[in-house]
Write a protein that holds these residues in place. Structure first.
Motif, PDB file in Angstrom:
ATOM      1  N   CYS A  98       0.838  -1.211   0.000  1.00 32.71           N
ATOM      2  CA  CYS A  98       0.000   0.000   0.000  1.00 32.71           C
ATOM      3  C   CYS A  98       0.866   1.251   0.000  1.00 32.71           C
ATOM      4  N   ARG A  99       1.953   1.198   0.762  1.00 33.18           N
ATOM      5  CA  ARG A  99       2.861   2.349   0.848  1.00 33.18           C
ATOM      6  C   ARG A  99       3.519   2.646  -0.506  1.00 33.18           C
ATOM      7  N   THR A 100       3.780   1.601  -1.277  1.00 31.70           N
ATOM      8  CA  THR A 100       4.378   1.795  -2.605  1.00 31.70           C
ATOM      9  C   THR A 100       3.337   2.320  -3.596  1.00 31.70           C
ATOM     10  N   ALA A 101       2.137   1.758  -3.538  1.00 32.54           N
ATOM     11  CA  ALA A 101       1.102   2.091  -4.530  1.00 32.54           C
ATOM     12  C   ALA A 101       0.616   3.533  -4.427  1.00 32.54           C
ATOM     13  N   ILE A 102       0.736   4.127  -3.258  1.00 32.14           N
ATOM     14  CA  ILE A 102       0.245   5.501  -3.083  1.00 32.14           C
ATOM     15  C   ILE A 102       1.019   6.478  -3.978  1.00 32.14           C
ATOM     16  N   ARG A 103       2.226   6.091  -4.405  1.00 29.99           N
ATOM     17  CA  ARG A 103       3.037   6.969  -5.278  1.00 29.99           C
ATOM     18  C   ARG A 103       2.598   6.903  -6.739  1.00 29.99           C
ATOM     19  N   TRP A 104       1.745   5.963  -7.075  1.00 33.61           N
ATOM     20  CA  TRP A 104       1.364   5.748  -8.470  1.00 33.61           C
ATOM     21  C   TRP A 104       0.120   6.547  -8.844  1.00 33.61           C
ATOM     22  N   PRO A 105      -0.126   6.748 -10.157  1.00 29.69           N
ATOM     23  CA  PRO A 105      -1.361   7.426 -10.583  1.00 29.69           C
ATOM     24  C   PRO A 105      -2.597   6.702 -10.043  1.00 29.69           C
ATOM     25  N   GLU A 106      -3.678   7.446  -9.906  1.00 26.10           N
ATOM     26  CA  GLU A 106      -4.864   6.916  -9.200  1.00 26.10           C
ATOM     27  C   GLU A 106      -5.546   5.735  -9.870  1.00 26.10           C
ATOM     28  N   HIS A 107      -5.348   5.572 -11.185  1.00 32.88           N
ATOM     29  CA  HIS A 107      -6.024   4.445 -11.843  1.00 32.88           C
ATOM     30  C   HIS A 107      -5.245   3.134 -11.652  1.00 32.88           C
ATOM     31  N   VAL A 108      -4.045   3.207 -11.085  1.00 27.26           N
ATOM     32  CA  VAL A 108      -3.194   2.016 -10.961  1.00 27.26           C
ATOM     33  C   VAL A 108      -3.452   1.304  -9.629  1.00 27.26           C
ATOM     34  N   ARG A 109      -3.805   0.027  -9.735  1.00 30.51           N
ATOM     35  CA  ARG A 109      -4.108  -0.769  -8.551  1.00 30.51           C
ATOM     36  C   ARG A 109      -2.904  -1.578  -8.083  1.00 30.51           C
ATOM     37  N   ILE A 110      -2.999  -2.073  -6.841  1.00 36.10           N
ATOM     38  CA  ILE A 110      -1.991  -2.985  -6.317  1.00 36.10           C
ATOM     39  C   ILE A 110      -2.698  -4.279  -5.892  1.00 36.10           C
ATOM     40  N   ALA A 111      -2.194  -5.421  -6.375  1.00 33.38           N
ATOM     41  CA  ALA A 111      -2.762  -6.715  -6.006  1.00 33.38           C
ATOM     42  C   ALA A 111      -1.824  -7.388  -5.009  1.00 33.38           C
ATOM     43  N   VAL A 112      -2.387  -7.882  -3.910  1.00 32.33           N
ATOM     44  CA  VAL A 112      -1.590  -8.482  -2.837  1.00 32.33           C
ATOM     45  C   VAL A 112      -2.052  -9.920  -2.613  1.00 32.33           C
ATOM     46  N   ASN A 113      -1.095 -10.857  -2.634  1.00 34.73           N
ATOM     47  CA  ASN A 113      -1.412 -12.264  -2.371  1.00 34.73           C
ATOM     48  C   ASN A 113      -1.625 -12.484  -0.872  1.00 34.73           C
ATOM     49  N   VAL A 114      -2.713 -13.152  -0.545  1.00 30.34           N
ATOM     50  CA  VAL A 114      -2.989 -13.450   0.858  1.00 30.34           C
ATOM     51  C   VAL A 114      -3.218 -14.948   0.980  1.00 30.34           C
ATOM     52  N   SER A 115      -2.389 -15.603   1.795  1.00 33.10           N
ATOM     53  CA  SER A 115      -2.523 -17.055   1.930  1.00 33.10           C
ATOM     54  C   SER A 115      -3.722 -17.380   2.813  1.00 33.10           C
ATOM     55  N   ALA A 116      -4.221 -18.612   2.700  1.00 28.89           N
ATOM     56  CA  ALA A 116      -5.440 -19.018   3.403  1.00 28.89           C
ATOM     57  C   ALA A 116      -5.315 -18.793   4.907  1.00 28.89           C
ATOM     58  N   LEU A 117      -4.168 -19.177   5.469  1.00 23.88           N
ATOM     59  CA  LEU A 117      -3.980 -19.054   6.917  1.00 23.88           C
ATOM     60  C   LEU A 117      -4.024 -17.593   7.360  1.00 23.88           C
ATOM     61  N   GLN A 118      -3.376 -16.732   6.564  1.00 27.94           N
ATOM     62  CA  GLN A 118      -3.362 -15.301   6.871  1.00 27.94           C
ATOM     63  C   GLN A 118      -4.769 -14.724   6.760  1.00 27.94           C
ATOM     64  N   PHE A 119      -5.475 -15.125   5.707  1.00 32.15           N
ATOM     65  CA  PHE A 119      -6.817 -14.603   5.470  1.00 32.15           C
ATOM     66  C   PHE A 119      -7.747 -14.943   6.629  1.00 32.15           C
ATOM     67  N   ARG A 120      -7.595 -16.162   7.167  1.00 30.37           N
ATOM     68  CA  ARG A 120      -8.492 -16.602   8.233  1.00 30.37           C
ATOM     69  C   ARG A 120      -7.979 -16.242   9.627  1.00 30.37           C
ATOM     70  N   SER A 121      -6.828 -15.566   9.716  1.00 34.04           N
ATOM     71  CA  SER A 121      -6.315 -15.186  11.034  1.00 34.04           C
ATOM     72  C   SER A 121      -7.181 -14.040  11.579  1.00 34.04           C
ATOM     73  N   PRO A 122      -7.377 -13.994  12.912  1.00 35.34           N
ATOM     74  CA  PRO A 122      -8.343 -13.072  13.507  1.00 35.34           C
ATOM     75  C   PRO A 122      -8.122 -11.596  13.151  1.00 35.34           C
ATOM     76  N   GLY A 123      -6.864 -11.179  13.024  1.00 35.73           N
ATOM     77  CA  GLY A 123      -6.613  -9.752  12.815  1.00 35.73           C
ATOM     78  C   GLY A 123      -6.590  -9.298  11.372  1.00 35.73           C
ATOM     79  N   PHE A 124      -6.947 -10.167  10.417  1.00 32.54           N
ATOM     80  CA  PHE A 124      -6.702  -9.820   9.022  1.00 32.54           C
ATOM     81  C   PHE A 124      -7.404  -8.535   8.573  1.00 32.54           C
ATOM     82  N   GLN A 125      -8.678  -8.403   8.945  1.00 34.66           N
ATOM     83  CA  GLN A 125      -9.425  -7.215   8.494  1.00 34.66           C
ATOM     84  C   GLN A 125      -8.792  -5.929   9.024  1.00 34.66           C
ATOM     85  N   SER A 126      -8.328  -5.959  10.281  1.00 33.52           N
ATOM     86  CA  SER A 126      -7.732  -4.733  10.818  1.00 33.52           C
ATOM     87  C   SER A 126      -6.359  -4.473  10.213  1.00 33.52           C
TER      88      SER A 126
END
Ligand code: C2E
Ligand code: CA
Ligand code: CA
Ligand code: CA
Length: 275
Positions: A98-126
């Motif tokens: 996210c810190r890197t993508a903020i420097r890019w033009p607004e139409h440019v997205r950043i895709a981040v890989n999230v593994s199953a364990l990380q996704f289901r960990s309690p703090g993921f949303q925060s």
């Protein structure tokens, strides 16, 4: 001569001990790696064929091991998952991306890989909320890439979390589509923003009629569901021509660009490029 059964057994025991030792060592090294700042991100452009420009980048984790040099994520992510270390590592990836993508033009997205364990960990949303808040990145510019393995231990809570992320404005991509057992049923569980067509279908798309038919079916299915598609691992002009003719929206692969460092990604955005 009689085979020495004991000798063979001892050989295998030693081999197993050695594998276990190497794994423990990798685990200890991984624990240090976040603290010591040994990780970096590489960024691979995702080219939008209709807009004729880079639509985003996928963040890909790189580890410079103190003695073994650059290690591929396929070598250490399985150990990071088994040990739970993927949670703090993944948190670092989310913040850095996210810190890197903020420097890019607004139409440019950043895709981040999230593994199953990380996704289901309690703090993921925060973790996602904090990475967005700390960087100032608009949620619609963040795309979370998950594979269908997140659904293996039950769909209910996962689908609920996907809806909460979507409500925040974050986009959700289904990665490695077609490689799992029941991808189609997951398309009914949640309206994904994007389907990433696995490289194993893209490789033969220009030569093999069955592969071409499968890719066409995925693209048509995605279009009917109002879902974007990215073809992964595009390496040749022939594959690109086939995918373009099939109406594929975006492509990613060595043909357009290998993953590059953050500086090169920013330079790439300032240079008009065509696929
Ligand atoms: P993936 O998510 O399917 O990422 C695409 C992989 O294909 C990347 O490998 C990328 O470098 C490679 N690739 C891209 N274009 C081409 C091409 O034209 N030809 C070929 N042969 N390969 C291409 P990489 O960077 O080694 O990552 C491997 C896997 O490691 C990823 O597969 C993903 O599952 C995992 N991974 C990488 N970064 C992260 C991360 O930050 N978090 C998690 N949880 N997993 C990650
Ligand atoms: Ca991915
Ligand atoms: Ca993939
Ligand atoms: Ca993959």
């Amino acid at each position: 001569a009689k085979t020495d059964g004991r000798g063979v057994l001892r050989f295998f025991e030693q081999a197993l001990d050695e594998a276990a030792r190497q794994r423990r060592e990798l685990e200890l090294d991984l624990r240090e790696a976040v603290a010591q700042g040994q990780f970096t991100l590489a960024f691979q452009p995702i080219f939008d064929l209709k807009a004729d420009r880079i639509g985003g980048f996928e963040a890909l984790l790189r580890w410079q091991h103190p003695t073994r040099g650059w290690l591929s994520p396929t070598e250490f992510i399985p150990v990071a998952e088994e040990t739970g270390l993927i949670v703090p590592i993944g948190e670092w990836v989310m913040r850095e991306a996210c810190r890197t993508a903020i420097r890019w033009p607004e139409h440019v997205r950043i895709a981040v890989n999230v593994s199953a364990l990380q996704f289901r960990s309690p703090g993921f949303q925060s973790v996602v909320l904090q990475a967005l808040a700390a960087s100032g990145l608009e949620p619609r510019r963040l795309e979370v890439e998950i594979t269908e393995s997140v659904f293996l231990d039950g769909e209910g809570p996962v689908v609920a979390l996907l809806h909460r992320l979507r409500a925040m404005g974050v986009r959700i991509a289904l990665d490695d589509f077609g490689t799992g057992y029941s991808s189609l049923s997951y398309l009914r569980s949640f309206p994904f923003d994007k389907i990433k067509i696995d490289r194993s279908f893209v490789i033969p798309v220009a030569e093999d009629k069955s592969a071409a038919a499968i890719v066409q079916a995925i693209i048509d299915l995605a279009a009917a569901l109002k879902t974007d598609t990215t073809a992964e691992g595009v390496e040749t002009e022939e594959q690109l021509a086939a995918l373009r003719a099939q109406g594929c929206g975006t492509i990613q692969g060595y043909l357009f660009s290998r993953p590059v460092d953050a500086g090169a990604a920013t330079t790439m955005l300032a240079t008009p490029m065509h696929a």
